[in-house]
Write a protein that holds these residues in place. Structure first.
Motif, PDB file in Angstrom:
ATOM      1  N   HIS A 249      -5.038   8.428  91.426  1.00  0.00           N
ATOM      2  CA  HIS A 249      -5.276   7.036  91.040  1.00  0.00           C
ATOM      3  C   HIS A 249      -5.735   6.878  89.592  1.00  0.00           C
ATOM      4  O   HIS A 249      -5.893   5.747  89.127  1.00  0.00           O
ATOM      5  CB  HIS A 249      -6.339   6.414  91.950  1.00  0.00           C
ATOM      6  N   ILE A 250      -5.946   7.975  88.859  1.00  0.00           N
ATOM      7  CA  ILE A 250      -6.651   7.835  87.576  1.00  0.00           C
ATOM      8  C   ILE A 250      -5.870   8.303  86.343  1.00  0.00           C
ATOM      9  O   ILE A 250      -6.370   8.152  85.225  1.00  0.00           O
ATOM     10  CB  ILE A 250      -8.024   8.545  87.617  1.00  0.00           C
ATOM     11  N   SER A 251      -4.674   8.846  86.512  1.00  0.00           N
ATOM     12  CA  SER A 251      -3.838   9.188  85.359  1.00  0.00           C
ATOM     13  C   SER A 251      -2.598   8.304  85.385  1.00  0.00           C
ATOM     14  O   SER A 251      -1.914   8.224  86.406  1.00  0.00           O
ATOM     15  CB  SER A 251      -3.438  10.666  85.396  1.00  0.00           C
ATOM     16  N   TRP A 252      -2.312   7.668  84.259  1.00  0.00           N
ATOM     17  CA  TRP A 252      -1.272   6.638  84.240  1.00  0.00           C
ATOM     18  C   TRP A 252      -0.229   6.872  83.156  1.00  0.00           C
ATOM     19  O   TRP A 252      -0.549   7.338  82.058  1.00  0.00           O
ATOM     20  CB  TRP A 252      -1.910   5.256  84.049  1.00  0.00           C
ATOM     21  N   PHE A 253       1.015   6.527  83.501  1.00  0.00           N
ATOM     22  CA  PHE A 253       2.134   6.604  82.569  1.00  0.00           C
ATOM     23  C   PHE A 253       2.794   5.240  82.470  1.00  0.00           C
ATOM     24  O   PHE A 253       2.861   4.510  83.472  1.00  0.00           O
ATOM     25  CB  PHE A 253       3.165   7.639  83.040  1.00  0.00           C
ATOM     26  N   VAL A 254       3.270   4.904  81.287  1.00  0.00           N
ATOM     27  CA  VAL A 254       3.983   3.646  81.068  1.00  0.00           C
ATOM     28  C   VAL A 254       5.412   3.969  80.640  1.00  0.00           C
ATOM     29  O   VAL A 254       5.647   4.897  79.852  1.00  0.00           O
ATOM     30  CB  VAL A 254       3.290   2.783  79.998  1.00  0.00           C
ATOM     31  N   TYR A 255       6.345   3.193  81.166  1.00  0.00           N
ATOM     32  CA  TYR A 255       7.765   3.428  80.912  1.00  0.00           C
ATOM     33  C   TYR A 255       8.447   2.163  80.403  1.00  0.00           C
ATOM     34  O   TYR A 255       8.094   1.046  80.801  1.00  0.00           O
ATOM     35  CB  TYR A 255       8.472   3.885  82.187  1.00  0.00           C
ATOM     36  N   GLU A 256       9.425   2.374  79.531  1.00  0.00           N
ATOM     37  CA  GLU A 256      10.328   1.313  79.116  1.00  0.00           C
ATOM     38  C   GLU A 256      11.703   1.701  79.653  1.00  0.00           C
ATOM     39  O   GLU A 256      12.330   2.636  79.159  1.00  0.00           O
ATOM     40  CB  GLU A 256      10.379   1.195  77.594  1.00  0.00           C
ATOM     41  N   ASN A 257      12.135   0.981  80.690  1.00  0.00           N
ATOM     42  CA  ASN A 257      13.409   1.341  81.353  1.00  0.00           C
ATOM     43  C   ASN A 257      13.448   2.824  81.717  1.00  0.00           C
ATOM     44  O   ASN A 257      14.422   3.530  81.445  1.00  0.00           O
ATOM     45  CB  ASN A 257      14.590   0.980  80.459  1.00  0.00           C
ATOM     46  N   GLU A 258      12.360   3.293  82.307  1.00  0.00           N
ATOM     47  CA  GLU A 258      12.223   4.682  82.772  1.00  0.00           C
ATOM     48  C   GLU A 258      12.057   5.708  81.647  1.00  0.00           C
ATOM     49  O   GLU A 258      11.980   6.906  81.900  1.00  0.00           O
ATOM     50  CB  GLU A 258      13.401   5.088  83.666  1.00  0.00           C
ATOM     51  N   LYS A 259      11.977   5.254  80.419  1.00  0.00           N
ATOM     52  CA  LYS A 259      11.707   6.160  79.309  1.00  0.00           C
ATOM     53  C   LYS A 259      10.191   6.193  79.063  1.00  0.00           C
ATOM     54  O   LYS A 259       9.579   5.146  78.853  1.00  0.00           O
ATOM     55  CB  LYS A 259      12.427   5.689  78.042  1.00  0.00           C
ATOM     56  N   PRO A 260       9.551   7.373  79.124  1.00  0.00           N
ATOM     57  CA  PRO A 260       8.091   7.439  78.973  1.00  0.00           C
ATOM     58  C   PRO A 260       7.643   7.053  77.568  1.00  0.00           C
ATOM     59  O   PRO A 260       8.160   7.575  76.576  1.00  0.00           O
ATOM     60  CB  PRO A 260       7.775   8.907  79.266  1.00  0.00           C
ATOM     61  N   ILE A 261       6.680   6.135  77.490  1.00  0.00           N
ATOM     62  CA  ILE A 261       6.240   5.652  76.178  1.00  0.00           C
ATOM     63  C   ILE A 261       4.723   5.706  75.993  1.00  0.00           C
ATOM     64  O   ILE A 261       4.244   5.543  74.870  1.00  0.00           O
ATOM     65  CB  ILE A 261       6.750   4.219  75.913  1.00  0.00           C
ATOM     66  N   ALA A 262       3.965   5.930  77.057  1.00  0.00           N
ATOM     67  CA  ALA A 262       2.508   5.995  76.907  1.00  0.00           C
ATOM     68  C   ALA A 262       1.894   6.706  78.109  1.00  0.00           C
ATOM     69  O   ALA A 262       2.490   6.749  79.193  1.00  0.00           O
ATOM     70  CB  ALA A 262       1.909   4.590  76.769  1.00  0.00           C
ATOM     71  N   MET A 263       0.689   7.270  77.900  1.00  0.00           N
ATOM     72  CA  MET A 263      -0.017   7.939  79.003  1.00  0.00           C
ATOM     73  C   MET A 263      -1.518   7.857  78.786  1.00  0.00           C
ATOM     74  O   MET A 263      -2.007   7.753  77.662  1.00  0.00           O
ATOM     75  CB  MET A 263       0.406   9.406  79.094  1.00  0.00           C
ATOM     76  N   TRP A 264      -2.224   7.906  79.890  1.00  0.00           N
ATOM     77  CA  TRP A 264      -3.690   7.893  79.907  1.00  0.00           C
ATOM     78  C   TRP A 264      -4.097   8.892  80.983  1.00  0.00           C
ATOM     79  O   TRP A 264      -4.031   8.604  82.162  1.00  0.00           O
ATOM     80  CB  TRP A 264      -4.189   6.484  80.210  1.00  0.00           C
ATOM     81  N   MET A 265      -4.487  10.101  80.561  1.00  0.00           N
ATOM     82  CA  MET A 265      -4.737  11.203  81.487  1.00  0.00           C
ATOM     83  C   MET A 265      -6.224  11.394  81.736  1.00  0.00           C
ATOM     84  O   MET A 265      -7.018  11.522  80.799  1.00  0.00           O
ATOM     85  CB  MET A 265      -4.149  12.498  80.924  1.00  0.00           C
ATOM     86  N   ASN A 266      -6.603  11.432  83.010  1.00  0.00           N
ATOM     87  CA  ASN A 266      -7.994  11.640  83.409  1.00  0.00           C
ATOM     88  C   ASN A 266      -8.075  12.636  84.565  1.00  0.00           C
ATOM     89  O   ASN A 266      -7.132  12.771  85.353  1.00  0.00           O
ATOM     90  CB  ASN A 266      -8.616  10.322  83.866  1.00  0.00           C
ATOM     91  N   LEU A 267      -9.207  13.286  84.677  1.00  0.00           N
ATOM     92  CA  LEU A 267      -9.507  14.154  85.805  1.00  0.00           C
ATOM     93  C   LEU A 267     -10.929  13.877  86.273  1.00  0.00           C
ATOM     94  O   LEU A 267     -11.774  13.433  85.479  1.00  0.00           O
ATOM     95  CB  LEU A 267      -9.403  15.635  85.415  1.00  0.00           C
ATOM     96  N   PRO A 268     -11.236  14.140  87.530  1.00  0.00           N
ATOM     97  CA  PRO A 268     -12.637  14.065  87.954  1.00  0.00           C
ATOM     98  C   PRO A 268     -13.449  15.096  87.184  1.00  0.00           C
ATOM     99  O   PRO A 268     -12.945  16.173  86.844  1.00  0.00           O
ATOM    100  CB  PRO A 268     -12.568  14.428  89.447  1.00  0.00           C
ATOM    101  N   ASP A 269     -14.698  14.784  86.888  1.00  0.00           N
ATOM    102  CA  ASP A 269     -15.578  15.775  86.270  1.00  0.00           C
ATOM    103  C   ASP A 269     -16.002  16.780  87.341  1.00  0.00           C
ATOM    104  O   ASP A 269     -16.854  16.482  88.179  1.00  0.00           O
ATOM    105  CB  ASP A 269     -16.806  15.111  85.657  1.00  0.00           C
ATOM    106  N   THR A 270     -15.401  17.951  87.331  1.00  0.00           N
ATOM    107  CA  THR A 270     -15.656  18.933  88.386  1.00  0.00           C
ATOM    108  C   THR A 270     -17.090  19.455  88.375  1.00  0.00           C
ATOM    109  O   THR A 270     -17.542  20.022  89.368  1.00  0.00           O
ATOM    110  CB  THR A 270     -14.679  20.120  88.275  1.00  0.00           C
ATOM    111  N   ASN A 271     -17.815  19.248  87.276  1.00  0.00           N
ATOM    112  CA  ASN A 271     -19.222  19.657  87.267  1.00  0.00           C
ATOM    113  C   ASN A 271     -20.034  18.896  88.315  1.00  0.00           C
ATOM    114  O   ASN A 271     -21.086  19.371  88.759  1.00  0.00           O
ATOM    115  CB  ASN A 271     -19.843  19.442  85.886  1.00  0.00           C
ATOM    116  N   GLN A 272     -19.547  17.710  88.682  1.00  0.00           N
ATOM    117  CA  GLN A 272     -20.246  16.945  89.707  1.00  0.00           C
ATOM    118  C   GLN A 272     -20.146  17.609  91.084  1.00  0.00           C
ATOM    119  O   GLN A 272     -20.901  17.277  91.999  1.00  0.00           O
ATOM    120  CB  GLN A 272     -19.697  15.522  89.768  1.00  0.00           C
ATOM    121  N   TRP A 273     -19.230  18.551  91.219  1.00  0.00           N
ATOM    122  CA  TRP A 273     -19.125  19.369  92.438  1.00  0.00           C
ATOM    123  C   TRP A 273     -19.659  20.778  92.199  1.00  0.00           C
ATOM    124  O   TRP A 273     -20.358  21.333  93.032  1.00  0.00           O
ATOM    125  CB  TRP A 273     -17.664  19.443  92.893  1.00  0.00           C
TER     126      TRP A 273
END
Length: 384
Positions: A249-273
């Motif tokens: 739910h937390i990493s996102w990609f944006v497409y223009e007619n299925e062509k990748p044009i942007a991304m926002w990559m996140n991961l849970p902070d594993t130190n919390q585990w």
């Protein structure tokens, strides 16, 4: 009197890992790093930097044979600086300037014998993404792979004569903080464009997202600052390694007619585990980790990469992507805070991007430098 011992046997290796745990045992913000993450740094079979460098670990004992400090000191031919510069890291020390000076002198002498003219620290015998820098502001729980230290370390360094080579800024924002009106306006604008779509990264299509990530990253960052081109095969390998902790739910990609044009990559902070595992990660700890991961809420996520291809920059696409993703993860996750990995103060373009994402600086680390010739003019990291 202080004695330096080179770490060679299993008992010394264990003490190198256990000393910080004793030193920080009453600090509620300390999270013990996984032993395996530290051991891999000093394993020539796991760390490629041994091919072009040398690294030695040391323990420092007082006359009662008690450990009062530790450090790793190294030279790395790929670490190109204005003058030959060595490094040291994994520094820990009691609150005593004389002891710290002994450790710093020991590093200086070791490096001078190998032709170095300066030393940087605390840094990693590896990439900058882990164990790099000294915390000087924001003494809160560290993110996974991030250094943590007592506030008095800053005085130990600066009293010896170290100067800040560059500051490392960490930006953060609350998931539920008010989103900039610019973001919502841009979201409304781009949402009306049928050619534009946003979707979260899912585990069942890692091959596709690795390909899309590689295209966006190389177009957005390859020529930006110190960016390097990435290979799709290596990205896919990285994604597969991360698969157990990927949140869909937390990493996102944006497409223009299925062509990748942007991304926002996140991961849970594993130190919390990982903070419940006391540095260990054997079979029992792995079982415990899976249990904790399933039942213990993780409220902190870490921003890894943000990128928009050149032709879509400065058109508000980041606002569309951030608000699209934020609305979704507010409903489907427990995350309350997002924090970006550090950005050097020598990189104003990246800092501006972080500021435009409605973030604030929540902690600072510093990479210190000490010139062996104190008559030589000190220069900070050049601006990008």
């Amino acid at each position: 009197m202080i004695i330096a011992e080179e770490v060679q046997n299993e008992s010394q290796k264990k003490e190198f890992l256990e000393f910080p745990a004793r030193l920080y045992q009453h600090d509620k913000n300390y999270i013990r790093p996984r032993n395996i993450d530290i051991e891999d740094v000093f394993n020539p079979e796991k760390n490629k930097f041994f091919k072009n460098g040398e690294c030695v670990q040391f323990l420092f004992k007082n006359k009662q044979n008690e450990t009062v400090g530790k450090v790793a000191v190294f030279v790395n031919e790929t670490y190109e600086q204005k003058q030959p510069t060595g490094g040291f890291g994994f520094f820990d020390c009691i609150n005593d300037q004389e002891t710290a000076n002994f450790i710093f002198d020991h590093c200086k002498n070791w490096l001078q014998q190998r032709g170095m003219e300066a030393m940087d620290g605390p840094i990693n015998f590896g990439e900058r993404d882990k164990f790099w820098g000294l915390v000087i502001e924001g003494f809160v729980e560290p993110l996974y792979g991030m250094n943590y230290n007592f506030p008095y370390y800053k005085d130990l360094f600066e009293n010896y004569g170290f100067k800040i080579y560059f500051e490392q800024l960490c930006f953060s924002r609350s998931i539920f903080a008010e989103v900039s009106r610019v973001f919502t306006v841009m979201h409304t604008k781009h949402s009306k464009n049928p050619e534009i779509s946003a979707r979260p990264m899912t585990k069942d299509k890692l091959g596709k997202f690795a390909k899309d990530f590689t295209e966006i990253y190389n177009r957005a960052w390859a020529a930006h600052g110190e960016g390097k081109c990435m290979e799709e095969s290596k990205v896919l390998k990285m994604f597969k390694t991360m698969k157990p902790i990927i949140n869909e739910h937390i990493s996102w990609f944006v497409y223009e007619n299925e062509k990748p044009i942007a991304m926002w990559m996140n991961l849970p902070d594993t130190n919390q585990w990982f903070k419940y595992l006391n540095g260990k990660f054997g079979l029992w700890e792995k079982i415990k980790f899976l249990w904790i991961k399933k039942f213990k809420k993780n409220e902190k996520m870490v921003g890894l990469v943000f990128g928009v291809v050149p032709e879509w920059q400065r058109k508000g696409l980041e606002g569309y992507m951030i608000w699209e993703g934020t609305q979704h993860l507010r409903k489907h996750t427990d995350f309350k805070v997002t924090e970006m990995q550090w950005i050097g103060d020598f990189n104003p373009k990246m800092i501006k991007i972080a500021e435009n994402l409605d973030t604030t600086v929540t902690r600072k680390l510093a990479t210190y430098r000490y010139l062996f010739d104190q008559n030589k003019e000190f220069e900070r990291h050049p601006m990008l």
